[in-house]
Design an enzyme around this catalytic site. Sequence first.
Site, PDB file in Angstrom:
ATOM      1  N   TRP A  22       0.917  -1.305   0.077  1.00 29.67           N
ATOM      2  CA  TRP A  22      -0.042   0.087   0.014  1.00 29.67           C
ATOM      3  C   TRP A  22       0.886   1.253   0.135  1.00 29.67           C
ATOM      4  CZ3 TRP A  22      -1.634   3.091   4.733  1.00 29.67           C
ATOM      5  CH2 TRP A  22      -2.383   3.970   4.506  1.00 29.67           C
ATOM      6  N   ASP A  26      -1.095  -5.478   9.113  1.00 32.53           N
ATOM      7  CA  ASP A  26      -1.930  -4.269   8.719  1.00 32.53           C
ATOM      8  C   ASP A  26      -3.233  -5.004   8.347  1.00 32.53           C
ATOM      9  OD1 ASP A  26      -3.282  -2.379   7.477  1.00 32.53           O
ATOM     10  OD2 ASP A  26      -1.536  -1.576   6.091  1.00 32.53           O
ATOM     11  N   LYS A  75     -13.023   0.216   4.781  1.00 32.13           N
ATOM     12  CA  LYS A  75     -13.710  -0.710   3.832  1.00 32.13           C
ATOM     13  C   LYS A  75     -14.819  -1.777   4.212  1.00 32.13           C
ATOM     14  CE  LYS A  75     -10.687   1.730   1.862  1.00 32.13           C
ATOM     15  NZ  LYS A  75      -9.532   1.610   0.713  1.00 32.13           N
TER      16      LYS A  75
HETATM   17  C1  LIG Z   1      -3.190  -1.936   3.143  1.00 33.83           C
HETATM   18  C2  LIG Z   1      -4.004  -0.790   3.627  1.00 33.83           C
HETATM   19  N1  LIG Z   1      -3.648  -0.371   4.879  1.00 33.83           N
HETATM   20  C3  LIG Z   1      -4.220   0.893   5.140  1.00 33.83           C
HETATM   21  C4  LIG Z   1      -5.069   1.517   4.643  1.00 33.83           C
HETATM   22  C5  LIG Z   1      -5.496   2.568   5.322  1.00 33.83           C
HETATM   23  O1  LIG Z   1      -6.994   3.127   5.097  1.00 33.83           O
HETATM   24  P1  LIG Z   1      -7.561   3.864   6.350  1.00 33.83           P
HETATM   25  O2  LIG Z   1      -6.825   5.088   6.944  1.00 33.83           O
HETATM   26  O3  LIG Z   1      -8.925   4.542   5.390  1.00 33.83           O
HETATM   27  O4  LIG Z   1      -8.028   2.920   7.296  1.00 33.83           O
HETATM   28  C6  LIG Z   1      -5.431   1.009   3.431  1.00 33.83           C
HETATM   29  C7  LIG Z   1      -6.233   1.814   2.503  1.00 33.83           C
HETATM   30  O5  LIG Z   1      -6.557   1.806   1.323  1.00 33.83           O
HETATM   31  C8  LIG Z   1      -4.796  -0.186   3.104  1.00 33.83           C
HETATM   32  O6  LIG Z   1      -5.175  -0.538   1.614  1.00 33.83           O
END
Ligand SMILES: Cc1ncc(COP(=O)(O)O)c(C=O)c1O
Length: 437
Positions: free
Chosen positions: A165, A246, A282
């Site tokens: 990411w 993560d 998500k």
């Molecule tokens: C692998 C991964 N980690 C973390 C995030 C963090 O997203 P958010 O801050 O919206 O929870 C994302 C978002 O696309 C992601 O794909």
Amino acid sequence: MTSIVCSLAFPSPSLIWKNRKSSGRTTTMVAISLSHFDGVTMGPPEPIVEVFEAFRAETDPLKLNLAVRSYRTEELEPYVLDVVKKAEKLLLEKGENKEYPPVEGLTAFNKITAELLLGTDHPVIQQEKVATVQSLSGSGAIRLASAFIQGYFPDAHAMIPSPTWVNHKNIFDDAGVPWSEYRYYEPKTVSVDFDGMISDIKAAPDGSFIVLHGCAHNPTGIDPTPQQWEKIADVIQEKKHIPFFDVAYQGLASGNLDIDAWSVRLFVSRGFEVLVAQSYSKNLGLQAERIGALNVVCSSPDAAKRVRSQLKRLSLNLHLYSPLHGARIVETIVGDHTLFNEWKEEMESMVQRIKNVRKRLFDNLSQKDESGKEFSFVLRQNGMFSYMGLNKAQCDYLTNKWHIYVTKDGRITMAGLSLAKCEYLADAIIDSYHNVS
Ligand SMILES: Cc1ncc(COP(=O)(O)O)c(C=O)c1O
């Protein structure tokens, strides 16, 4: 003749002298720069925003945005889960106040989120070995964890998958945590480069923080098999590394919250101390509410107590308190048997839609391709995203010829594709495989 015109506004770091000639007279202008921020250079463009802007400007009716980062309906519209609407209605009726929450977040939310991750009644929860702190979604949890690593493990460095990411690197950089990459993706077979991954993790200095995507790896959609996870755990144990999960898509890979937490639970059951960043962006579609958590599973309740106290301190320094609304939504849904079941059903149907799209795309690609290429990777991949083995030139071709917008690493958002558009995408992909190298 020379005259001097001086314009002064307020004190400033720089003087700018300019000579101007007109009708034989030279005028020297002394302008004083107005900003203290003249030394601030422009930040880099955000690649994804550029893709979205180009998509907005596109006039072809066939245009398709497969760079989107959130789940879309079959009509390709943003989606607010019904269960979220119900929870918000209940919250409105209750009329709760907007006072500051506790620094570590809502107590009920923290309990629920650790239970969703590890399973209700997990011994580490009962023995109070888990330090959970609410965070500004998954990114905030990773940022908080990075501050913690930077403060308490100054010699440690993080290992992140290649690719990963896009924000992992930025967040670690900002927090001053050195990082390097381990091999993760094998483009020829569109699968995990397992040997590369194991040898890079082995080669990392002992005690490194190994960033692992719990499920539905972003951007590839490719996850290790259970047997591979066991081996990854063996190497991490051997090297005294610290796993840092993560988990941004729990429930959105398989449609089942427990199955998608399997990798994390494996490590915890083997007695690892782990860090886990969790996000509800998500799986509950709460992108804008910024709701998530950082969990640190420790080997003793005492360690958990100390870690929690430091995470609270760091949260205070970073952003004081976390937003309430998202935490209350999660608490309301998971804390109510009926709503919790409704969420699970809704999530299953979201995953089913993505799986239907994958199957249709696989069928279209297999039927149309005449080169004998194998497309089963499309069905093996998990979650919202997919790598198709497209290089940058092929991505540009998709956009320029077919009006299909994807991120330049070749990531395609399956959750942003509809059944109706699969055939068009299959034609475009095959065309780009054949005509662009
Ligand atoms: C692998 C991964 N980690 C973390 C995030 C963090 O997203 P958010 O801050 O919206 O929870 C994302 C978002 O696309 C992601 O794909």
